[in-house]
Design a protein around this motif. Structure first.
Motif, short mmCIF file in Angstrom:
data_model
loop_
_atom_site.label_atom_id
_atom_site.label_comp_id
_atom_site.label_asym_id
_atom_site.label_seq_id
_atom_site.Cartn_x
_atom_site.Cartn_y
_atom_site.Cartn_z
N PRO A 19 33.01 0.36 23.21
CA PRO A 19 32.43 1.72 23.19
C PRO A 19 32.31 2.35 24.57
O PRO A 19 32.21 3.57 24.70
N LYS A 20 32.32 1.53 25.64
CA LYS A 20 32.16 2.07 26.98
C LYS A 20 33.48 2.49 27.62
O LYS A 20 33.49 3.09 28.69
N LYS A 21 34.58 2.16 26.97
CA LYS A 21 35.89 2.50 27.50
C LYS A 21 36.40 3.81 26.89
O LYS A 21 35.98 4.21 25.80
N TYR A 24 37.30 5.36 22.71
CA TYR A 24 36.66 4.55 21.66
C TYR A 24 36.50 5.34 20.37
O TYR A 24 36.09 6.51 20.36
N LEU A 25 36.80 4.65 19.28
CA LEU A 25 36.59 5.18 17.93
C LEU A 25 36.17 4.00 17.06
O LEU A 25 36.76 2.92 17.16
N PRO A 26 35.15 4.15 16.22
CA PRO A 26 34.76 3.03 15.34
C PRO A 26 35.96 2.52 14.54
O PRO A 26 36.86 3.29 14.18
N GLN A 44 35.28 9.12 19.92
CA GLN A 44 33.85 9.36 19.69
C GLN A 44 33.25 10.26 20.77
O GLN A 44 32.43 11.13 20.49
N ARG A 45 33.71 10.06 22.01
CA ARG A 45 33.19 10.86 23.13
C ARG A 45 33.51 12.34 22.95
O ARG A 45 32.64 13.21 23.10
N LEU A 49 31.06 15.60 22.09
CA LEU A 49 31.12 16.80 22.93
C LEU A 49 31.28 18.06 22.09
O LEU A 49 30.57 19.05 22.28
N ARG A 50 32.22 18.01 21.14
CA ARG A 50 32.53 19.20 20.35
C ARG A 50 31.42 19.58 19.39
O ARG A 50 31.14 20.76 19.19
N HIS A 51 30.78 18.58 18.80
CA HIS A 51 29.84 18.87 17.72
C HIS A 51 28.37 18.81 18.15
O HIS A 51 27.52 19.43 17.50
#
Length: 369
Positions: A19-21, A24-26, A44-45, A49-51
């Motif tokens: 998750p820190k790289k 990342y996506l689940p 995910q990042r 940001l968008r939502h």
């Protein structure tokens, strides 16, 4: 690789391992993307940001950050160096003087809310300016804020609003100084108060920076935090970093000492009182840092026996470099610095020796409180 899937927001290769790289996506979402069940896939990042207008830190190579810094002198920009007031000397980007060019540069000291209530802002700003000047940096303005509690932000936002009329604003800083938290707070404040931020989308986000568009056609630009081995925070594990980082205003702890006494700041700091009169030392550190007084003659054995147990943090097995010391003579009431952990206020005419792992973050300044 042909089967790599790219985030359309930042260009990162999507992955579900860390998750820190970047990218990342689940795992479940990544599987859907690999199966072609979803179009326009964001990591995910970028999704947050968008939502949610939320900037998530991501680990990046220092070379990427330095390349971005190298380009600053060719741009018309306001450069904002965000620093941690509890590790000021090690979070100030001394190398920035090589990159700013003719651009304006300001300092933003974060975590001011953690100082005792009787702290004088003017005194802290004067000290920050003197330290910056000593490193060859000449900020046009200095602000003291709390990003996490959104305190003292209005003056900074007004300044940034005016500055952004004819240029972009670049936020730079070391890791763990609260830079992304500050930008999140600014987005929240500016969006609510002045409707300056276009919050519906964040186009042009890239791996090495995040561009937040303003209605005036310019941008707030968040850059990746740079890591330094001079920051103790970069050496601590997540659990110990959480303990060391104050969440509430620091409550001072005062000890009456004679020469031959030692105080431990958990297993991260030590101060030996070598010469002087019977006097008081006042410790300012996060409440989770365990303070202990002992005789200097016993201090080495005490540390070896109790580090990671009675002397915490660090917790558990000690994974840090050995404590190394620096001797100081106080010519005036002084703060002895344990960068990232806290500071100890001592009167003038004291000879002391202070220690941290590998001497990281040690220093001295005229007392601020």
């Amino acid at each position: 690789m042909d089967d790599e899937i790219i985030c359309i927001g930042c260009g990162a290769v999507l992955q579900s391992d860390d998750p820190k790289k970047a990218g990342y996506l689940p795992a479940a979402a990544l599987k859907k993307a690999e199966a072609g069940e979803t179009d326009n896939v964001y990591c995910q990042r970028c999704f947050r940001l968008r939502h949610y207008n939320e900037i998530m830190p991501v680990d990046l190579n220092n070379d990427d950050f330095l390349a971005l810094l190298n380009s600053l002198a060719t741009k018309k920009a306001l450069v904002v160096n965000v620093v941690d007031l509890f590790d000021f000397s090690n979070s100030l980007l001394a190398s920035l003087k090589r990159f700013v060019g003719d651009n304006e540069f300001i300092l933003v000291g974060n975590k001011f809310d953690l100082f005792p209530l009787n702290s004088r802002q003017s005194r802290i700003k004067d000290w920050m300016r003197q330290e910056a000047n000593r490193m060859g940096l000449y900020p046009s303005k200095i602000f003291l804020i709390s990003a996490a509690r959104q305190k003292n932000l209005d003056e900074l936002i007004e300044y940034l609003d005016q500055a952004s009329q004819d240029r972009d604003i670049y936020f730079v800083g070391m890791t763990n100084v609260g830079k992304s938290t500050l930008i999140n707070a600014i987005i929240d404040k500016m969006g609510d108060i002045k409707d300056v931020i276009t919050t519906s989308r964040f186009p042009g986000t890239t791996l090495d920076r995040i561009e937040i568009p303003l209605e005036n056609g310019h941008h707030l630009i968040d850059t990746p935090g740079i890591m330094s081995t001079n920051q103790l925070a970069t050496r601590l594990n997540a659990a110990d970093l959480e303990v060391v980082s104050p969440k509430k205003p620091i409550k001072p702890a005062t000890f009456q000492l004679l020469p031959g006494n030692t105080i431990f700041l958990g297993g991260l700091g030590r101060i030996d009182y070598l010469k002087g009169q019977s006097t008081s030392f006042t410790v300012y550190a996060a409440r989770g840092v365990k303070l202990h007084r002992t005789k200097t003659a016993n201090a080495d054995d005490f540390y070896q026996k109790h580090v990671g147990e009675l002397l915490t943090p660090p917790t558990g097995e000690n994974y840090l470099p050995a404590l190394k010391g620096q001797e100081y003579h106080t010519d005036y009431k002084s703060d002895l610095l344990f960068g990232g952990v806290g500071f100890v206020t001592v009167p003038k005419d004291c000879v002391v020796k202070t220690y941290t792992p590998d001497k990281i973050g040690l220093g001295i300044r005229r007392a601020l409180i």
